[in-house]
Design an enzyme around this catalytic site. Structure first.
Site, PDB file in Angstrom:
ATOM      1  N   ASP A  14     -10.320   4.289  -1.545  1.00  0.00           N
ATOM      2  CA  ASP A  14     -10.993   3.296  -0.704  1.00  0.00           C
ATOM      3  C   ASP A  14     -12.516   3.255  -0.849  1.00  0.00           C
ATOM      4  OD1 ASP A  14      -8.413   3.219   0.176  1.00  0.00           O
ATOM      5  OD2 ASP A  14      -8.915   3.294   2.306  1.00  0.00           O
ATOM      6  N   ASP A  35       0.836  -1.204   0.000  1.00  0.00           N
ATOM      7  CA  ASP A  35       0.000   0.000   0.000  1.00  0.00           C
ATOM      8  C   ASP A  35       0.876   1.262   0.000  1.00  0.00           C
ATOM      9  OD1 ASP A  35      -2.089   1.726   0.340  1.00  0.00           O
ATOM     10  OD2 ASP A  35      -2.852   0.820   2.174  1.00  0.00           O
TER      11      ASP A  35
HETATM   12  C1  GLA Z   1      -5.393   2.355   2.681  1.00  0.00           C
HETATM   13  C2  GLA Z   1      -5.913   1.215   1.803  1.00  0.00           C
HETATM   14  C3  GLA Z   1      -6.988   0.441   2.548  1.00  0.00           C
HETATM   15  C4  GLA Z   1      -6.424  -0.103   3.846  1.00  0.00           C
HETATM   16  C5  GLA Z   1      -5.845   1.031   4.686  1.00  0.00           C
HETATM   17  C6  GLA Z   1      -5.082   0.500   5.885  1.00  0.00           C
HETATM   18  O1  GLA Z   1      -6.366   3.306   2.926  1.00  0.00           O
HETATM   19  O2  GLA Z   1      -6.418   1.730   0.599  1.00  0.00           O
HETATM   20  O3  GLA Z   1      -7.488  -0.614   1.742  1.00  0.00           O
HETATM   21  O4  GLA Z   1      -5.433  -1.055   3.539  1.00  0.00           O
HETATM   22  O5  GLA Z   1      -4.923   1.819   3.922  1.00  0.00           O
HETATM   23  O6  GLA Z   1      -4.469   1.519   6.612  1.00  0.00           O
END
Ligand code: GLA
Length: 395
Positions: free
Chosen positions: A220, A147
């Site tokens: 997200d 990520d």
């Molecule tokens: C980002 C990702 C999410 C999740 C969070 C965890 O926002 O896009 O899917 O993994 O981090 O902190």
């Protein structure tokens, strides 16, 4: 439903997949499993993950294809003097946890970031990619979500320092993802590599060459109809970048998290399977309602997602709040999604001739588990507010 009126009410057993036995999903099909983030977020514990593994088995989800058990952000502790990362107190023994997951016939997934910190502020992999990849392999990890998060700070800094190179941020990002891709290969264990850079720089173009099997195409998701459809319907045009072993990822499922209606969760699942999306459930499996389980384990919906042809679906028509999407399937079949995004009941239609069935076709309704018989021309369904119909059309 108007076109059902003349049909018998006989419930038909679908022929799309053999069910009741473990589906041997192809390793090249969109990965399926469960991820801790959407429900447990930063509070996830070893116990929650073991319980999720148990529930995947007892609910039949594993046998429906959901095999990855993925711990998202917040499992990390500190690095020791040798640079080896240790889990935090909520995860006393990652190797034992991996063994437990594997003992259930499941696979073990984990999460990190190319930056110094993860999105939740935990230890990232920057400068420790090789050590971390080896550590994951030693724990028996089968899946890594990587990520971007704090690596963006380094990218922004470089862009400021090098105004003469407008491509520097993207170059740095690709290099960072390649570095972990190479480290995973060198670690000597097959690990699904899942990129999460929110679709910022067209990861569908460079993802495969850094070793990724999937990449997020958006920011997200959350458990709201508005966010879910904004993501799902924005995926039009990306189908050409998906195929066996490399998939667009419109983010994890929210089915069962409680803030959408049953019709809205059916829309969510319908869209995701038409998009050949990785199916990572994100709910608390220990509190799953029957209706949510039925959506997540619908065998025909899953078979559309996992179909051997490996094609992602596309929008066929949009008219205001009404949408028709299609996904080509193996053996000349086509999956069709009819969607009503409006606040009232509406008719939505598909013309079978337009999708290659001039002489008519057999139509199967996935959510109703019903064969609708042989149909020609226009097939119409009456959809409730925010409803979806998912059809499998075959000769
Ligand atoms: C980002 C990702 C999410 C999740 C969070 C965890 O926002 O896009 O899917 O993994 O981090 O902190």
């Amino acid at each position: 439903m108007r076109f059902l009126a003349l049909l018998s009410l006989t419930l038909c057993i679908s022929s799309a997949t053999a069910f009741g036995q473990r589906q041997a999903a192809s390793p090249m099909a969109p990965p399926m499993g469960w991820n801790s983030w959407n429900h447990f977020a930063g509070h996830v514990t070893d116990g929650d993950v073991r319980a999720a593994a148990d529930m995947l088995v007892s609910t039949g989800m594993r046998d429906a294809g959901y095999v990855y058990v993925n711990i998202d952000d917040t499992w990390q502790g500190k690095r020791d003097a040798k640079g080896i990362l240790h889990p935090n107190a909520r995860f006393p023994d990652m190797k034992a946890l991996g063994d437990y997951i594997h003992s259930k016939g499941l696979k073990f997934g984990i999460y990190s970031s190319p930056g110094p910190r993860t999105c939740a502020g935990y230890e990232g992999s920057l400068g420790h990619e090789g050590e971390d990849a080896k550590l994951y392999a030693s724990w028996g990890v089968d899946f890594l979500k990587y990520d971007l998060c704090s690596f963006q700070d380094a990218m922004l800094k470089a862009a400021k320092e090098h105004p003469e190179n407008p491509g520097i941020k993207k170059e740095m990002m690709i290099a960072a993802y390649r570095k972990m891709g190479d480290a995973l290969k060198a670690a000597g264990r097959p690990i699904v590599y899942s990129l999460c850079e929110y679709g910022l720089d067209q990861p569908w173009i460079w993802g495969p060459e850094v070793g990724a099997q999937m990449w997020r195409t958006t920011d997200d998701i959350d458990d709201s109809y508005g966010r879910m459809i904004a993501i799902g319907f924005s995926q039009a045009g990306l189908s050409k970048y998906a195929g066996h072993g490399h998939w667009n990822d419109p983010d994890m499922l929210e089915v069962g998290n409680g803030k959408m209606t049953e019709d809205e969760y059916k829309t969510h699942m319908s869209l995701w399977v038409l998009l050949a999306a990785p199916l990572l459930a994100g709910n608390d499996l220990s509190k799953m309602r029957e209706a949510d389980k039925d959506i997540l384990t619908n065998r025909d919906a899953i078979a559309i997602d996992q179909d051997a042809l490996g094609k992602q679906g596309e929008r066929l028509h949009q008219s205001g709040d009404l949408d028709v999407w299609t996904k080509p399937l193996s053996n000349g079949r086509v999956a069709v999604g009819l969607f009503n995004r409006s606040w009232s009941t509406r008719d939505v239609s598909v013309d079978l001739a337009e999708i290659g069935f001039r002489d008519g076709a057999k139509v199967h309704d996935v959510w109703k588990h019903k064969d609708l018989g042989r149909r020609t021309g226009i097939v119409t369904d009456t959809l409730p507010k925010h409803g979806a119909t998912l059809l499998i059309v075959s000769r």
